[in-house]
Scaffold this motif. Structure first.
Motif, PDB file in Angstrom:
ATOM      1  N   TYR A 180       0.856 -69.204 -25.944  1.00 53.83           N
ATOM      2  CA  TYR A 180       2.145 -68.534 -25.753  1.00 53.83           C
ATOM      3  C   TYR A 180       2.687 -68.076 -27.108  1.00 53.83           C
ATOM      4  CZ  TYR A 180       7.147 -68.076 -24.680  1.00 53.83           C
ATOM      5  OH  TYR A 180       8.435 -67.616 -24.549  1.00 53.83           O
ATOM      6  N   ASN A 181       3.009 -66.778 -27.186  1.00 52.91           N
ATOM      7  CA  ASN A 181       3.593 -66.164 -28.382  1.00 52.91           C
ATOM      8  C   ASN A 181       2.597 -66.092 -29.544  1.00 52.91           C
ATOM      9  OD1 ASN A 181       5.884 -64.825 -29.448  1.00 52.91           O
ATOM     10  ND2 ASN A 181       6.405 -66.614 -30.677  1.00 52.91           N
ATOM     11  N   LYS A 203       3.123 -61.966 -27.481  1.00 51.11           N
ATOM     12  CA  LYS A 203       1.974 -61.820 -26.601  1.00 51.11           C
ATOM     13  C   LYS A 203       1.558 -63.174 -26.022  1.00 51.11           C
ATOM     14  CE  LYS A 203       1.201 -57.378 -27.322  1.00 51.11           C
ATOM     15  NZ  LYS A 203       1.226 -56.354 -26.235  1.00 51.11           N
ATOM     16  N   SER A 238      -2.020 -64.914 -25.340  1.00 49.07           N
ATOM     17  CA  SER A 238      -3.462 -64.815 -25.536  1.00 49.07           C
ATOM     18  C   SER A 238      -4.163 -65.868 -24.699  1.00 49.07           C
ATOM     19  CB  SER A 238      -3.829 -65.005 -27.011  1.00 49.07           C
ATOM     20  OG  SER A 238      -3.394 -63.913 -27.785  1.00 49.07           O
ATOM     21  N   TYR A 243      -8.478 -62.330 -23.838  1.00 44.58           N
ATOM     22  CA  TYR A 243      -7.620 -61.201 -23.482  1.00 44.58           C
ATOM     23  C   TYR A 243      -6.191 -61.495 -23.891  1.00 44.58           C
ATOM     24  CZ  TYR A 243      -5.927 -63.548 -19.176  1.00 44.58           C
ATOM     25  OH  TYR A 243      -5.351 -64.411 -18.275  1.00 44.58           O
ATOM     26  N   GLU A 244      -5.443 -60.419 -24.123  1.00 46.28           N
ATOM     27  CA  GLU A 244      -4.041 -60.520 -24.485  1.00 46.28           C
ATOM     28  C   GLU A 244      -3.202 -59.726 -23.497  1.00 46.28           C
ATOM     29  OE1 GLU A 244      -3.457 -59.200 -28.469  1.00 46.28           O
ATOM     30  OE2 GLU A 244      -4.666 -60.786 -29.377  1.00 46.28           O
ATOM     31  N   GLU A 245      -1.993 -60.206 -23.275  1.00 43.10           N
ATOM     32  CA  GLU A 245      -1.043 -59.486 -22.451  1.00 43.10           C
ATOM     33  C   GLU A 245       0.358 -59.803 -22.961  1.00 43.10           C
ATOM     34  OE1 GLU A 245      -0.743 -60.832 -18.416  1.00 43.10           O
ATOM     35  OE2 GLU A 245      -1.300 -62.876 -18.931  1.00 43.10           O
ATOM     36  N   ASP A 246       1.317 -58.976 -22.562  1.00 41.60           N
ATOM     37  CA  ASP A 246       2.702 -59.279 -22.904  1.00 41.60           C
ATOM     38  C   ASP A 246       3.102 -60.594 -22.245  1.00 41.60           C
ATOM     39  OD1 ASP A 246       2.924 -56.928 -24.342  1.00 41.60           O
ATOM     40  OD2 ASP A 246       3.705 -55.793 -22.624  1.00 41.60           O
ATOM     41  N   ILE A 247       3.996 -61.351 -22.885  1.00 42.67           N
ATOM     42  CA  ILE A 247       4.481 -62.577 -22.275  1.00 42.67           C
ATOM     43  C   ILE A 247       5.080 -62.242 -20.916  1.00 42.67           C
ATOM     44  CG2 ILE A 247       6.184 -64.429 -22.439  1.00 42.67           C
ATOM     45  CD1 ILE A 247       5.866 -64.320 -25.464  1.00 42.67           C
ATOM     46  N   THR A 279      -9.796 -57.151 -20.790  1.00 43.22           N
ATOM     47  CA  THR A 279      -8.480 -57.164 -20.167  1.00 43.22           C
ATOM     48  C   THR A 279      -8.408 -58.351 -19.203  1.00 43.22           C
ATOM     49  OG1 THR A 279      -9.154 -55.795 -18.298  1.00 43.22           O
ATOM     50  CG2 THR A 279      -8.379 -54.651 -20.290  1.00 43.22           C
TER      51      THR A 279
END
Length: 269
Positions: free
Chosen positions: A104-105, A110, A112, A124-128, A221
């Protein structure tokens, strides 16, 4: 994690290759998880998981991975097989409740996620995730903490949650976040996924840092990672053909393989 046509456990062939410290731990929270692996056979996986809460980053992952890391750090010459024998239950080689570590963060803003499928490491990474919570009036006491109930819909599932303002940290197990207090328990409406608070502690001399394993992750993704998990479960040769390009090794044609029907869908639909 090693693979058979029907089961998976933790892969130990080259688990420990060093780590990078990315934050200092302020608080450690433990959860008991219960995941329904197969609804048709009523197979339930019960495990311990751990949430490391740092100054700016948090990490949630399977407790067996933490035990393995501790073993390899304390006994750098220990063989993977010996490490496995001391941690894993070979009489019950069903999959772990989840294969990933959730950061988280990290990087800032982001979420991860890193995970190993067969012998391949993915990231993969995404917005929180911005979860829309509905706070309810119900209140109770959980492990001595004053808890309040909340409700949400997140990626195809409905969840009932209890959180406590006694610990003013807006995070919890897995990807749950955004409530005005630590999340103590989570249960989806169907009863397939359960996270239950099991304890809380301060960091120790030997457990005071959040680390990232030093693997050569394949960047994907979230959708691609989910598809890879489906492939290794339902059609292993297809997965091997797709992700063995570096070795040039191909498995027998995937079309000749009888696909295994999934007993349950993943937590994110």
């Amino acid at each position: 994690m090693w693979y058979t046509p029907f089961r998976q456990t933790l892969f130990l062939d080259d688990f420990y290759k060093g780590v990078t410290v990315i934050d200092t731990i302020d608080l450690i929270v433990y959860y008991d998880t219960e995941f329904v692996l197969d609804t048709t056979k009523n197979i339930v996986i019960k495990e311990r998981s751990i949430l490391e809460i740092g100054r700016s980053i948090s990490k949630y992952f399977n407790y067996k991975c933490f035990q393995l890391d501790s073993l390899f750090k304390e006994y750098p010459d220990i063989s993977p097989n010996d490490a496995a024998k001391s941690i894993l239950d070979y009489e019950n080689t069903f999959p772990p409740s989840f294969y990933e570590s959730f950061f988280y963060n990290w990087p800032k803003g982001k979420f991860s996620v890193v995970g190993r499928i067969a012998a391949t490491d993915f990231k993969y990474e995404e917005d929180i995730p911005q979860i829309k919570w509905k706070l309810l009036d119900s209140a109770t006491i959980i492990a001595g903490f004053h808890a309040q109930e909340a409700y949400c819909e997140f990626r195809g599932r409905f969840y009932d949650v209890w959180f406590t303002k006694d610990v003013p940290i807006s995070i919890g197990p897995w990807k749950f976040n955004g409530l005005p207090g630590l999340i103590l328990s989570v249960k989806d409406k169907e009863g397939y996924y359960l996270f239950r608070f099991a304890g809380i502690s301060s960091p120790t001399v030997h457990h005071n840092c959040i680390w990232m394993p030093n693997y050569k992750f394949i960047p994907v993704t979230r959708q691609q990672y989910t598809e890879a998990r489906k492939q290794i479960t339902a059609n292993a040769p297809l997965f091997q053909n797709n992700y063995s390009g570096n070795t040039g090794i191909l498995i027998f044609p995937a079309d000749d393989y009888q696909k295994r029907k999934l007993g349950n869908d993943f937590i994110e639909r």
